[in-house]
Enzyme design. Structure first.
Site, mmCIF file in Angstrom:
data_model
loop_
_atom_site.group_PDB
_atom_site.id
_atom_site.type_symbol
_atom_site.label_atom_id
_atom_site.label_comp_id
_atom_site.label_asym_id
_atom_site.label_seq_id
_atom_site.Cartn_x
_atom_site.Cartn_y
_atom_site.Cartn_z
ATOM 1 N N ASP A 143 -42.482 38.016 81.226
ATOM 2 C CA ASP A 143 -42.195 37.559 79.941
ATOM 3 C C ASP A 143 -41.123 36.392 79.785
ATOM 4 O OD1 ASP A 143 -43.146 37.853 76.968
ATOM 5 O OD2 ASP A 143 -40.936 38.752 76.791
ATOM 6 N N ASP A 188 -47.601 36.981 83.376
ATOM 7 C CA ASP A 188 -47.514 37.082 81.884
ATOM 8 C C ASP A 188 -47.781 35.476 81.362
ATOM 9 O OD1 ASP A 188 -47.689 38.233 79.295
ATOM 10 O OD2 ASP A 188 -45.357 38.196 79.174
ATOM 11 N N GLY A 189 -48.230 35.534 80.019
ATOM 12 C CA GLY A 189 -48.249 34.146 79.761
ATOM 13 C C GLY A 189 -48.339 34.225 78.247
ATOM 14 N N ASP A 200 -50.634 41.978 81.226
ATOM 15 C CA ASP A 200 -50.928 42.736 80.026
ATOM 16 C C ASP A 200 -51.877 42.098 79.152
ATOM 17 O OD1 ASP A 200 -49.653 40.497 79.142
ATOM 18 O OD2 ASP A 200 -47.776 41.454 78.438
ATOM 19 N N HIS A 221 -44.516 44.879 76.751
ATOM 20 C CA HIS A 221 -43.388 45.142 76.061
ATOM 21 C C HIS A 221 -43.152 46.543 76.183
ATOM 22 C CE1 HIS A 221 -43.244 40.915 75.140
ATOM 23 N NE2 HIS A 221 -44.678 41.096 74.683
ATOM 24 N N GLU A 267 -52.229 33.183 80.038
ATOM 25 C CA GLU A 267 -52.618 34.341 80.497
ATOM 26 C C GLU A 267 -53.204 33.985 81.771
ATOM 27 O OE1 GLU A 267 -51.001 37.237 80.065
ATOM 28 O OE2 GLU A 267 -50.735 37.410 77.882
#
Length: 172
Positions: free
Chosen positions: A152, A26-27, A87, A142, A64
């Site tokens: 995250d 994640d980023g 994501d 999320h 990301e």
């Protein structure tokens, strides 16, 4: 040569499988642009490795991409399949729909004749996946996915770090 396939995520498809490396990334950035970070959880059998990093001024999309790149730079098992769960539809589509490959082939000019953004990172990502058997899976962010939530947390925490380095590739 590398091939990538994309699957819509059910939690089932994102569970680590034996004989495979599963990478969750994640980023994000606080403000876009702003201070940013990436988080990575890599699982192979019973081994779990977490990595993260941040930059003083960058963008959400760069972080990301950076999450996936740093994970692959640190990949220890390169002779077995790798599944990357992210994501970021930007990253997944850029690879699985062949956008990044076309941009590179056209000197980083997109089909709408505008320059492609983040060519430095796309170029490195294409080089990193070339020798691997990689599957990209898009995960809804999320949504209570344990490893995605952990990535995250790592990313947010890294973005808040002190004395963050400069993202040399970011052209604001």
């Amino acid at each position: 040569s590398a091939f990538s396939k994309v699957k819509e995520s059910s939690h089932e498809s994102t569970r680590p499988k034996s004989g495979e490396v599963t990478i969750y990334t994640d980023g994000g950035s606080s403000g876009n642009p702003g201070p940013g970070g990436y988080g990575i959880v890599q699982i192979f059998g019973t081994e779990k490795k977490e990595l993260s990093g941040g930059f003083r001024l960058t963008t959400n999309n760069r972080m990301e991409l950076m999450g996936v790149i740093v994970a692959l730079r640190n990949l220890e098992h390169t002779n077995i399949p790798v599944t990357i769960c992210t994501d970021s539809s930007y990253v997944v589509n850029g690879i699985t729909k062949g956008w990044a490959k076309s941009w590179r082939k056209n000197n980083w000019i997109k089909s709408d004749k505008k320059p492609a953004v983040n060519p430095d990172l796309w170029s490195e990502l294409l080089d990193l996946i070339e020798p691997l058997e990689v599957t990209f899976i898009w995960v809804k962010g999320h949504a209570g996915h344990t490893f995605n939530e952990r990535c995250d947390e790592l990313a947010v925490s890294a973005a808040k770090g002190k004395n963050l380095p400069i993202d040399e590739g970011y052209k604001g």
